[in-house]
Every structure is written in structure tokens, then in C-alpha cells.
Design a protein around this motif. Structure first.
Motif, PDB file in Angstrom:
ATOM      1  N   CYS A 185      66.027  27.205 -43.201  1.00 53.81           N
ATOM      2  CA  CYS A 185      65.828  28.483 -42.196  1.00 53.81           C
ATOM      3  C   CYS A 185      64.456  28.529 -41.841  1.00 53.81           C
ATOM      4  N   ALA A 186      63.600  27.816 -42.684  1.00 57.62           N
ATOM      5  CA  ALA A 186      62.260  27.878 -42.223  1.00 57.62           C
ATOM      6  C   ALA A 186      61.816  26.781 -41.190  1.00 57.62           C
ATOM      7  N   ALA A 187      62.991  26.358 -40.719  1.00 53.07           N
ATOM      8  CA  ALA A 187      62.524  25.309 -39.613  1.00 53.07           C
ATOM      9  C   ALA A 187      61.756  25.689 -38.531  1.00 53.07           C
ATOM     10  N   ASN A 188      61.084  24.711 -37.849  1.00 56.15           N
ATOM     11  CA  ASN A 188      60.267  25.235 -36.440  1.00 56.15           C
ATOM     12  C   ASN A 188      61.237  25.544 -35.573  1.00 56.15           C
ATOM     13  N   SER A 189      60.634  26.532 -34.511  1.00 57.19           N
ATOM     14  CA  SER A 189      61.712  26.964 -33.577  1.00 57.19           C
ATOM     15  C   SER A 189      61.705  25.722 -32.701  1.00 57.19           C
ATOM     16  N   ALA A 190      63.036  25.293 -32.348  1.00 60.55           N
ATOM     17  CA  ALA A 190      63.543  24.289 -31.639  1.00 60.55           C
ATOM     18  C   ALA A 190      63.910  24.674 -30.179  1.00 60.55           C
ATOM     19  N   VAL A 217      40.993  17.176 -42.803  1.00 60.59           N
ATOM     20  CA  VAL A 217      41.782  16.189 -43.406  1.00 60.59           C
ATOM     21  C   VAL A 217      42.131  16.137 -44.964  1.00 60.59           C
ATOM     22  N   LEU A 218      40.641  16.498 -45.616  1.00 59.85           N
ATOM     23  CA  LEU A 218      40.602  16.758 -46.797  1.00 59.85           C
ATOM     24  C   LEU A 218      41.288  17.961 -47.477  1.00 59.85           C
ATOM     25  N   GLY A 219      41.385  19.155 -46.756  1.00 58.45           N
ATOM     26  CA  GLY A 219      42.104  20.280 -46.976  1.00 58.45           C
ATOM     27  C   GLY A 219      43.639  20.005 -46.886  1.00 58.45           C
ATOM     28  N   ILE A 220      43.962  19.322 -45.679  1.00 56.01           N
ATOM     29  CA  ILE A 220      45.389  18.897 -45.607  1.00 56.01           C
ATOM     30  C   ILE A 220      46.011  18.033 -46.770  1.00 56.01           C
ATOM     31  N   VAL A 221      45.142  17.067 -47.439  1.00 54.46           N
ATOM     32  CA  VAL A 221      45.679  16.308 -48.385  1.00 54.46           C
ATOM     33  C   VAL A 221      45.634  16.995 -49.339  1.00 54.46           C
ATOM     34  N   ALA A 222      44.710  18.040 -49.921  1.00 51.73           N
ATOM     35  CA  ALA A 222      44.874  18.688 -51.242  1.00 51.73           C
ATOM     36  C   ALA A 222      45.895  19.700 -50.844  1.00 51.73           C
ATOM     37  N   PHE A 223      46.200  20.191 -50.003  1.00 49.97           N
ATOM     38  CA  PHE A 223      47.640  21.110 -49.581  1.00 49.97           C
ATOM     39  C   PHE A 223      48.814  20.259 -50.040  1.00 49.97           C
ATOM     40  N   ALA A 224      48.877  19.294 -49.511  1.00 49.96           N
ATOM     41  CA  ALA A 224      50.077  18.318 -49.736  1.00 49.96           C
ATOM     42  C   ALA A 224      49.887  17.858 -51.057  1.00 49.96           C
ATOM     43  N   VAL A 225      49.095  17.585 -51.779  1.00 51.50           N
ATOM     44  CA  VAL A 225      49.234  17.357 -53.294  1.00 51.50           C
ATOM     45  C   VAL A 225      49.806  18.532 -54.098  1.00 51.50           C
ATOM     46  N   ALA A 257      37.824  23.934 -47.674  1.00 49.95           N
ATOM     47  CA  ALA A 257      38.591  24.834 -48.666  1.00 49.95           C
ATOM     48  C   ALA A 257      39.204  26.017 -47.894  1.00 49.95           C
ATOM     49  N   VAL A 258      38.586  26.482 -46.747  1.00 49.22           N
ATOM     50  CA  VAL A 258      39.365  27.411 -45.715  1.00 49.22           C
ATOM     51  C   VAL A 258      40.475  26.660 -45.273  1.00 49.22           C
ATOM     52  N   SER A 259      40.736  25.476 -44.809  1.00 49.54           N
ATOM     53  CA  SER A 259      41.722  24.947 -44.185  1.00 49.54           C
ATOM     54  C   SER A 259      43.147  24.773 -45.527  1.00 49.54           C
ATOM     55  N   PHE A 260      42.762  24.469 -46.585  1.00 48.54           N
ATOM     56  CA  PHE A 260      43.480  24.607 -47.773  1.00 48.54           C
ATOM     57  C   PHE A 260      44.275  25.909 -48.062  1.00 48.54           C
ATOM     58  N   GLY A 261      43.311  27.141 -47.738  1.00 49.20           N
ATOM     59  CA  GLY A 261      43.739  28.261 -47.864  1.00 49.20           C
ATOM     60  C   GLY A 261      44.838  28.871 -46.817  1.00 49.20           C
ATOM     61  N   LEU A 262      44.244  28.371 -45.534  1.00 45.54           N
ATOM     62  CA  LEU A 262      45.266  28.847 -44.576  1.00 45.54           C
ATOM     63  C   LEU A 262      46.592  28.134 -44.485  1.00 45.54           C
ATOM     64  N   LEU A 263      46.524  26.750 -44.885  1.00 46.62           N
ATOM     65  CA  LEU A 263      47.999  26.091 -45.163  1.00 46.62           C
ATOM     66  C   LEU A 263      48.669  26.744 -46.231  1.00 46.62           C
ATOM     67  N   GLN A 264      47.891  27.230 -47.294  1.00 51.71           N
ATOM     68  CA  GLN A 264      48.581  27.905 -48.391  1.00 51.71           C
ATOM     69  C   GLN A 264      49.343  29.073 -47.869  1.00 51.71           C
ATOM     70  N   ARG A 265      48.649  30.075 -47.091  1.00 44.70           N
ATOM     71  CA  ARG A 265      49.387  31.222 -46.653  1.00 44.70           C
ATOM     72  C   ARG A 265      50.469  30.784 -45.382  1.00 44.70           C
ATOM     73  N   GLY A 266      50.225  29.559 -44.673  1.00 42.65           N
ATOM     74  CA  GLY A 266      51.231  29.057 -43.755  1.00 42.65           C
ATOM     75  C   GLY A 266      51.115  30.020 -42.488  1.00 42.65           C
ATOM     76  N   SER A 267      49.797  30.677 -42.295  1.00 45.46           N
ATOM     77  CA  SER A 267      49.526  31.549 -40.999  1.00 45.46           C
ATOM     78  C   SER A 267      48.866  30.758 -39.611  1.00 45.46           C
ATOM     79  N   LEU A 301      45.214  24.280 -36.573  1.00 46.74           N
ATOM     80  CA  LEU A 301      44.246  24.306 -37.677  1.00 46.74           C
ATOM     81  C   LEU A 301      43.391  23.259 -37.358  1.00 46.74           C
ATOM     82  N   VAL A 302      43.597  21.758 -37.096  1.00 50.61           N
ATOM     83  CA  VAL A 302      43.092  20.675 -36.910  1.00 50.61           C
ATOM     84  C   VAL A 302      42.430  20.731 -35.773  1.00 50.61           C
ATOM     85  N   ALA A 303      42.670  21.450 -34.501  1.00 50.20           N
ATOM     86  CA  ALA A 303      41.803  21.699 -33.157  1.00 50.20           C
ATOM     87  C   ALA A 303      40.623  22.787 -33.665  1.00 50.20           C
ATOM     88  N   LEU A 304      41.031  23.621 -34.468  1.00 47.37           N
ATOM     89  CA  LEU A 304      39.889  24.796 -34.773  1.00 47.37           C
ATOM     90  C   LEU A 304      39.033  24.165 -35.697  1.00 47.37           C
TER      91      LEU A 304
END
Length: 456
Positions: A4-9, A149-157, A423-433, A439-442
Motif C-alpha cells: 500500500c505504501a508503493a510509489n505512485s505509478a 550519502v552518509l545519512g542514506i547509509v545510516a538510514f538503510a542500516v 544527521a538532517v538527511s537521516f532525520g528526514l528519511l526517518q520521517r519519510g517527508s 533530498l539528494v538534490a537539496l
């Protein structure tokens, strides 16, 4: 199984003549023409952001729920099989679903179009990086890219750990994998092999320690499955496997015969062919192995360049393992076997793509007629469950490795910037906002601003 949480296709309605048939569980399916499927696979190749979870969810939403080209049971069986294979599981699933719809040509087209758009974009970005990476403004963009990328890897872990490490045994395996790579320096394939062996032993004596793997399917769909199995030809499968094996190795062996085994491209051909066989667990699992070899052993590129490549791969569609194309392009450019660095780089990218993705066709297409029969693999399931736990430790090691090299290359101001963005990237990914590409572009824009303002 819920997506149900799939990306809009796309969800676009079908306005052309269609053929409708029913499966044995009375689910109406639509049989698309090859042209219709071709258009869908092409579109998916350009929109498949979000890593394997998002890509698989998008295919499920499109093909099972909206277009009704594939039934739920077949989708799940194909996914379970692809999860057991080395290589990008989302690309392999697309290959299998393409085969279900239109046979061999459908599988080849679906798998290829899943990779080609992202490969083209990453090739362009790799060239831009080598041409303009030393310009201060571009350096700022790249610093933001490395930090996110560091935030992305931390979030993935963290995300994977929450899903996988639900038993004490799984946590021990993850920690053991981290220490084996980080402190003992064991080779990545050996760590995977030891994890698989541990899973087999635990299944024999303490099966309760392993995660419960839910069974899918049942009586529903059995008639159609048995009909497909009866139509399968072992001889045809063997011939197809032999043809794909020859297609995989013949160009690489000819390249080695031309340039020599000690050439940059010759070593890449062998190394990335081996790497394609140990990518169980996804791109993050194999990246420490690739980074160690490409940076510390072969000297094709630096750790900072490896971080840039991973960041660029996060901004393009397709499987994340496509980052290996960046390694081939940059490594061949900086260590050219040909008179022109650009020609060497293009050939390096082609060699890397060929050695990384062609084996996936070999693993999927010959076995496709029998995939739904392979419901119960107790030994393989036990080994995969333990390997998945080990991957958490492998990914943690990757994050530590990247952070160490990136922070050591920066002054105090740059280190603070990297830590803040991560750290900010990790937090935003956790929230899914924030979507990952945005996020990468920002983060890249923040790096540019920090460079122009003299903050780093």
C-alpha cells in the motif's frame, strides 16, 4: 502481502483492445500486447527511483493491482526466487515478469530497459564529474552529495536492522560480520559463506533462532502453474543457459586477449564478473567489497570518488548497483589502456555494465518455467535469512568506512558541515517527508551554498 505504501505509478487506463482471461483463483487478468508491455518497461526504466523496495512496490502496484497483467501468487513466487539470487533483485524480478508476459524476448526487454535509462544518465554524470569536479562550485555540490550519502547509509542500516535483527542470533551475526570486515579484514565473499554456513547449522539444531519465512501460494493458481511446468523443456533451458553464459564471457575474454590480463580493463572484466556472483543482499552489501578492491587494492579511484559515485547513483533511476558503472568509467579514465582516456572510460563503463548485469539474465531466464515450483527451499531459506542478518553488519561497516575517509579529507568546518547534513538527511528519511532524489538534490545545493559563502 501489502504494497500500500508503493510509489505512485502510472495507473493509466487501457484504451486499446485487450484479451482477458481468468486464473484458477478467479482473478481476471489482462494479456497485453508486446508493444504495450514494451512501453511499460521503458517507462519503468526512467521512473524506478527509490531502491529495490520502491521499485518492487511500483511493479506490484502497476502489474498486479492496476493493470492486472500478473497475478499475486506468481509475483510473490518470482520475488522469493529473485531474493535468493546474487544481483539486483528488482531488475531480476522485472526480467521474470517480462518472461511471463512474452517469453524470452519479454524477459530480455524488461531486464534491459530496467537498467539502460539509469546507465545512460550515470554515464553523463560521470563525465561531468571528471570534467568539472575540481571547479569550486562543483566541489561544493559534490561535498553535499557525499554528506547525504552518509545519512542514506545510516538510514538503510537502521531500517534493515529493525526489520531483520529480531532475535539474539540475528544480532550476533550482524555484529560478527561488522567485526570480521572492519577488524579482522576478512574478504566479503568469505563473510557471506560463513553466514550461510551458520544459518544451515542453526537450522539443523536451533531452527527457532531463524526468522519464520512465510509460505505463499497454495491451491490457488496450481492448475496454471502445472500447465506452465509441463510446457517447460529442460533441453531448451540448458541451451539458453549455455548461450547466455557464452554471451557473458566471450566479449570479456576477447577483451582480455586484446589488452592482456594485466590491463586495467582486463582486471575489471574479471573482477566485476566475480562481484556479480557475490551481490546477495543488495548493492550496499557488495559495496565494501568493491570499494576495498577498487580503492585499496587496484587503485582505480579514491574513497572520496567512490562516495561521489554512490551519491550520483542515488539520483538516477534503476538498481543502485549501477554505481559500479561509475567505478568502471572513472577507473578506466584515470588508468587508461587506450590512447584516449575518454575511449578507455567508455569501454570501462561498458565492461562493468556487461559483467554486472548480464549474469542476472542467466540466473533468471533458463529457470523461469520452474520458478513457481521452487516454493520450499528450507536450506536456501535458512542460509538467506542468516546472510540477510550479516548484511546489516556489512552495511554498518560500509558507513564507517565512508565516514572515516570523508571526514579525514576535510577541515574542521567541512567535518561539521558533513555531520550536520548527514544527521538532517537521516532525520528526514526517518520521517519519510522528503523523496530521496529531492533530498539528494537539496544536499547538493547546500554544499554549493556553503562553498560559495566560504563556510567549508
Amino acid at each position: 502481502m501489502s504494497w500500500c505504501a508503493a510509489n505512485s505509478a502510472s495507473g493509466c487506463s487501457v484504451s486499446w483492445p485487450i484479451e482477458v482471461h481468468r486464473t484458477s483463483d478467479d482473478v481476471a487478468l489482462i494479456s497485453p500486447s508486446f508493444a504495450q508491455a514494451l512501453a511499460y518497461w521503458h517507462r519503468l526504466g526512467w521512473l524506478s527511483f527509490g531502491g529495490p523496495a520502491g521499485q518492487i512496490a511500483m511493479m506490484h502496484t502497476d502489474l498486479v493491482e492496476r493493470r492486472r497483467w500478473v497475478d499475486e501468487s506468481s509475483f510473490v513466487h518470482g520475488l522469493n526466487y529473485c531474493m535468493l539470487l546474487p544481483g539486483p533483485e528488482a531488475m531480476q524480478l522485472a526480467c521474470y515478469l517480462g518472461w511471463r508476459l512474452h517469453g524470452l524476448r519479454g524477459g530480455l526487454v524488461a531486464g534491459s530497459l530496467f537498467v539502460v535509462p539509469g546507465a545512460f544518465l550515470l554515464l553523463l554524470l560521470s563525465w561531468v564529474f571528471l570534467q568539472f569536479g575540481q571547479v569550486p562550485a562543483v566541489a561544493g555540490l559534490l561535498l553535499g552529495l557525499k554528506a547525504v550519502v552518509l545519512g542514506i547509509v545510516a538510514f538503510a542500516v537502521v531500517r534493515l536492522a529493525r526489520r531483520i535483527l529480531k532475535t539474539a542470533f540475528a544480532a550476533v551475526v550482524a555484529v560478527a560480520a561488522l567485526l570480521s570486515l572492519g577488524l579482522l579484514g576478512l574478504p566479503f565473499p568469505l563473510v557471506l559463506a560463513l553466514a550461510a554456513l551458520a544459518g544451515l547449522l542453526v537450522r539443523r539444531w536451533k531452527p527457532a533462532w531463524l526468522p519464520v519465512i512465510a509460505a505463499h501460494g497454495g491451491a490457488a493458481g496450481d492448475a496454471a502453474r502445472l500447465e506452465r511446468e509441463r510446457a517447460a523443456s529442460p533441453r531448451r533451458a540448458v541451451l539458453l543457459a549455455a548461450g547466455l553464459l557464452l554471451l557473458w564471457w566471450l566479449p570479456l575474454l576477447l577483451l582480455i586477449a586484446w589488452l592482456g590480463l594485466d590491463s586495467t580493463l582486463g582486471r575489471m572484466a574479471l573482477f566485476f564478473s566475480v562481484a556479480s556472483l557475490v551481490t546477495i543482499g543488495g548493492a550496499y552489501a557488495v559495496l565494501p567489497f568493491v570499494a576495498q578492491q577498487a580503492v585499496e587494492v587496484q587503485g582505480w579511484l579514491s574513497a572520496e570518488q567512490m562516495l561521489v559515485g554512490l551519491g550520483l547513483a542515488e539520483t538516477t533511476p534503476g538498481p543502485l548497483i549501477i554505481v559500479l558503472e561509475f567505478v568502471g568509467f572513472v577507473g578506466a579514465w584515470q588508468n587508461p589502456d587506450l590512447a584516449s582516456p575518454m575511449s578507455a572510460a567508455l569501454l570501462g563503463a561498458a565492461v562493468t555494465l556487461w559483467a554486472t548485469f548480464l549474469p542476472s539474465f542467466l540466473f533468471v531466464l533458463p529457470a523461469a518455467p520452474w520458478i513457481e515450483r521452487l516454493r520450499d527451499w528450507p536450506l536456501a531459506s535458512a542460509a538467506l535469512a542468516t546472510i540477510t542478518a550479516a548484511v546489516v553488519g556489512v552495511m554498518a561497516n560500509l558507513g564507517i568506512w565512508f565516514a572515516y575517509h570523508l571526514l579525514n579529507s576535510q577541515e574542521i568546518a567541512g567535518q561539521l558541515f558533513v555531520a550536520l547534513v548527514a544527521a538532517v538527511s537521516f532525520g528526514l528519511l526517518q520521517r519519510g517527508s522528503v523523496p530521496l532524489p529531492a533530498l539528494v538534490a537539496l544536499a547538493a545545493v547546500c554544499g554549493l551554498a556553503a562553498e560559495l559563502l566560504g563556510l567549508v
